[in-house]
Motif scaffolding. Sequence first.
Motif, PDB file in Angstrom:
ATOM      1  N   ASN A 132      12.585  -5.672   4.561  1.00  0.00           N
ATOM      2  CA  ASN A 132      11.423  -4.656   4.572  1.00  0.00           C
ATOM      3  C   ASN A 132      12.185  -3.172   4.370  1.00  0.00           C
ATOM      4  OD1 ASN A 132       9.792  -6.514   4.535  1.00  0.00           O
ATOM      5  ND2 ASN A 132       8.817  -5.980   6.631  1.00  0.00           N
ATOM      6  N   ALA A 133      13.172  -3.044   5.042  1.00  0.00           N
ATOM      7  CA  ALA A 133      13.840  -1.736   5.087  1.00  0.00           C
ATOM      8  C   ALA A 133      14.268  -1.466   3.747  1.00  0.00           C
ATOM      9  CB  ALA A 133      15.003  -1.567   5.998  1.00  0.00           C
ATOM     10  N   ASP A 134      14.782  -2.136   3.097  1.00  0.00           N
ATOM     11  CA  ASP A 134      15.303  -2.100   1.551  1.00  0.00           C
ATOM     12  C   ASP A 134      14.260  -1.909   0.665  1.00  0.00           C
ATOM     13  OD1 ASP A 134      17.845  -2.583   2.858  1.00  0.00           O
ATOM     14  OD2 ASP A 134      17.829  -4.739   2.546  1.00  0.00           O
ATOM     15  N   ALA A 135      13.181  -2.456   0.657  1.00  0.00           N
ATOM     16  CA  ALA A 135      12.275  -2.093  -0.234  1.00  0.00           C
ATOM     17  C   ALA A 135      11.945  -0.822  -0.693  1.00  0.00           C
ATOM     18  CB  ALA A 135      10.847  -2.869   0.201  1.00  0.00           C
ATOM     19  N   PRO A 136      11.996  -0.525  -1.771  1.00  0.00           N
ATOM     20  CA  PRO A 136      11.594   0.829  -2.095  1.00  0.00           C
ATOM     21  C   PRO A 136      10.196   1.463  -1.889  1.00  0.00           C
ATOM     22  CG  PRO A 136      11.418  -0.450  -4.363  1.00  0.00           C
ATOM     23  CD  PRO A 136      12.051  -1.281  -3.176  1.00  0.00           C
ATOM     24  N   VAL A 137      10.016   2.575  -1.346  1.00  0.00           N
ATOM     25  CA  VAL A 137       8.720   3.069  -0.971  1.00  0.00           C
ATOM     26  C   VAL A 137       8.190   3.953  -2.069  1.00  0.00           C
ATOM     27  CG1 VAL A 137       7.365   4.478   0.799  1.00  0.00           C
ATOM     28  CG2 VAL A 137       9.425   3.020   1.295  1.00  0.00           C
ATOM     29  N   GLU A 138       7.145   3.619  -2.546  1.00  0.00           N
ATOM     30  CA  GLU A 138       6.553   4.506  -3.656  1.00  0.00           C
ATOM     31  C   GLU A 138       5.783   5.734  -2.945  1.00  0.00           C
ATOM     32  OE1 GLU A 138       7.078   4.104  -6.821  1.00  0.00           O
ATOM     33  OE2 GLU A 138       7.972   2.043  -6.721  1.00  0.00           O
ATOM     34  N   THR A 139       6.474   6.931  -2.673  1.00  0.00           N
ATOM     35  CA  THR A 139       5.887   7.983  -2.074  1.00  0.00           C
ATOM     36  C   THR A 139       4.663   8.361  -2.668  1.00  0.00           C
ATOM     37  OG1 THR A 139       7.620   9.272  -3.111  1.00  0.00           O
ATOM     38  CG2 THR A 139       8.051   8.562  -0.636  1.00  0.00           C
ATOM     39  N   ALA A 140       4.688   8.295  -3.972  1.00  0.00           N
ATOM     40  CA  ALA A 140       3.508   9.233  -4.803  1.00  0.00           C
ATOM     41  C   ALA A 140       2.266   8.299  -4.377  1.00  0.00           C
ATOM     42  CB  ALA A 140       3.950   9.227  -6.040  1.00  0.00           C
ATOM     43  N   THR A 141       2.261   6.992  -4.336  1.00  0.00           N
ATOM     44  CA  THR A 141       1.095   6.365  -4.192  1.00  0.00           C
ATOM     45  C   THR A 141       0.981   5.502  -2.946  1.00  0.00           C
ATOM     46  OG1 THR A 141       2.272   4.170  -5.023  1.00  0.00           O
ATOM     47  CG2 THR A 141       1.135   5.662  -6.747  1.00  0.00           C
ATOM     48  N   SER A 146       0.301   4.717   0.886  1.00  0.00           N
ATOM     49  CA  SER A 146      -0.861   5.300   1.984  1.00  0.00           C
ATOM     50  C   SER A 146      -0.185   5.836   3.201  1.00  0.00           C
ATOM     51  CB  SER A 146      -2.023   4.334   2.190  1.00  0.00           C
ATOM     52  OG  SER A 146      -1.180   3.216   2.882  1.00  0.00           O
ATOM     53  N   VAL A 147      -0.844   6.645   4.083  1.00  0.00           N
ATOM     54  CA  VAL A 147      -0.035   7.126   5.253  1.00  0.00           C
ATOM     55  C   VAL A 147       0.122   5.860   6.083  1.00  0.00           C
ATOM     56  CG1 VAL A 147      -0.518   8.269   7.319  1.00  0.00           C
ATOM     57  CG2 VAL A 147      -1.082   9.345   5.224  1.00  0.00           C
ATOM     58  N   GLU A 148      -0.581   4.838   5.989  1.00  0.00           N
ATOM     59  CA  GLU A 148      -0.593   3.716   6.747  1.00  0.00           C
ATOM     60  C   GLU A 148       0.911   2.914   6.367  1.00  0.00           C
ATOM     61  OE1 GLU A 148      -3.469   4.473   5.509  1.00  0.00           O
ATOM     62  OE2 GLU A 148      -4.605   4.972   7.358  1.00  0.00           O
ATOM     63  N   ASP A 149       1.061   2.518   5.242  1.00  0.00           N
ATOM     64  CA  ASP A 149       2.360   1.905   4.423  1.00  0.00           C
ATOM     65  C   ASP A 149       3.413   2.688   5.188  1.00  0.00           C
ATOM     66  OD1 ASP A 149       0.482   0.329   3.562  1.00  0.00           O
ATOM     67  OD2 ASP A 149       0.876   1.204   1.186  1.00  0.00           O
ATOM     68  N   LEU A 150       3.314   4.055   4.964  1.00  0.00           N
ATOM     69  CA  LEU A 150       4.502   5.042   5.533  1.00  0.00           C
ATOM     70  C   LEU A 150       4.817   4.759   6.795  1.00  0.00           C
ATOM     71  CD1 LEU A 150       3.981   8.159   3.394  1.00  0.00           C
ATOM     72  CD2 LEU A 150       5.969   6.463   3.101  1.00  0.00           C
ATOM     73  N   GLN A 151       3.741   4.789   7.775  1.00  0.00           N
ATOM     74  CA  GLN A 151       3.837   4.748   9.162  1.00  0.00           C
ATOM     75  C   GLN A 151       4.523   3.078   9.573  1.00  0.00           C
ATOM     76  OE1 GLN A 151      -0.038   5.540  10.592  1.00  0.00           O
ATOM     77  NE2 GLN A 151       0.833   7.480  11.604  1.00  0.00           N
TER      78      GLN A 151
END
Lengths: 83, 193
Positions: free
Chosen positions: B4-13, B15-20
Amino acid sequence: MSQHEVTQTLDVKGLSCPMPVVKTRGAVDDLSAGEVLKVVSTDSGSMSDLKGWADSTDGVSMLDQEETEESGDTLFVHYIQKE
Amino acid sequence: MSSNADAPVETATASVEDLQAHVETLEAELADLREAVDDDGQKSMTIIATKGTLDMAYPPLILASTAAAFGWDVVVFHTFWGLEILHEEKSKNLKLSAVGNPSMPMPNAIAALPFMDNVATSMMEKKIAENGTATIEELIETSLDMGVDLQACQMTIELMGYDEDEFYDGVTTGVGAATALQHMADADVQLMI
């Protein structure tokens, strides 16, 4: 002469590597924090060895090292503080 | 380790929950990594001692007792002729070989005479006493007192026909190559002497 207030003196005259370091370890273990151990050795290698030991061992610091003469023998004197 | 840590995070789209959730995953992995590398700065050394001559008995014991004085965890695994160092009776009679030793002040043809090992050993023992160098017995007792784990390889104990009672009190028996490898893998310093 050193100005350090010595709590205990360890005489390792006549002993060679590794005994000065090994016996110093045992003597330091018996000290309380802040107390100073004076180690008197005839082993010239103790100058480097005890400094190296004190530098890489937690809880002790080498305050001072000096060479003195006693009835024709060179003595290597170390002052080690327990932290 | 989770991918999971390697998966890119789409910061633009995202959600706050996803980021948390992502941060929590990373923090958990970081905690695991810290635990894996955290040894309080405790250094350790494993020596494999394989030789049983007087001159070769000294280096492992000198290094082991000195490392113990540094506060390191020390294991010395004795195998084959190295067992003689731990053998209470044999350790007091270790010999120096005069043959094939260019440092000895005699040619091999003379060194090979039957009594020359004893002569060379006596010369060495005299020098050891004069120099204030500790005896093998003293170094073993000192090492054991300081918490060095002196181990005797079980396979070679049986191969040599020794009895476990013949070793110094405090020597660890019933250990083999797997135990030695386990200590070597965890150690900061590994030596074969």
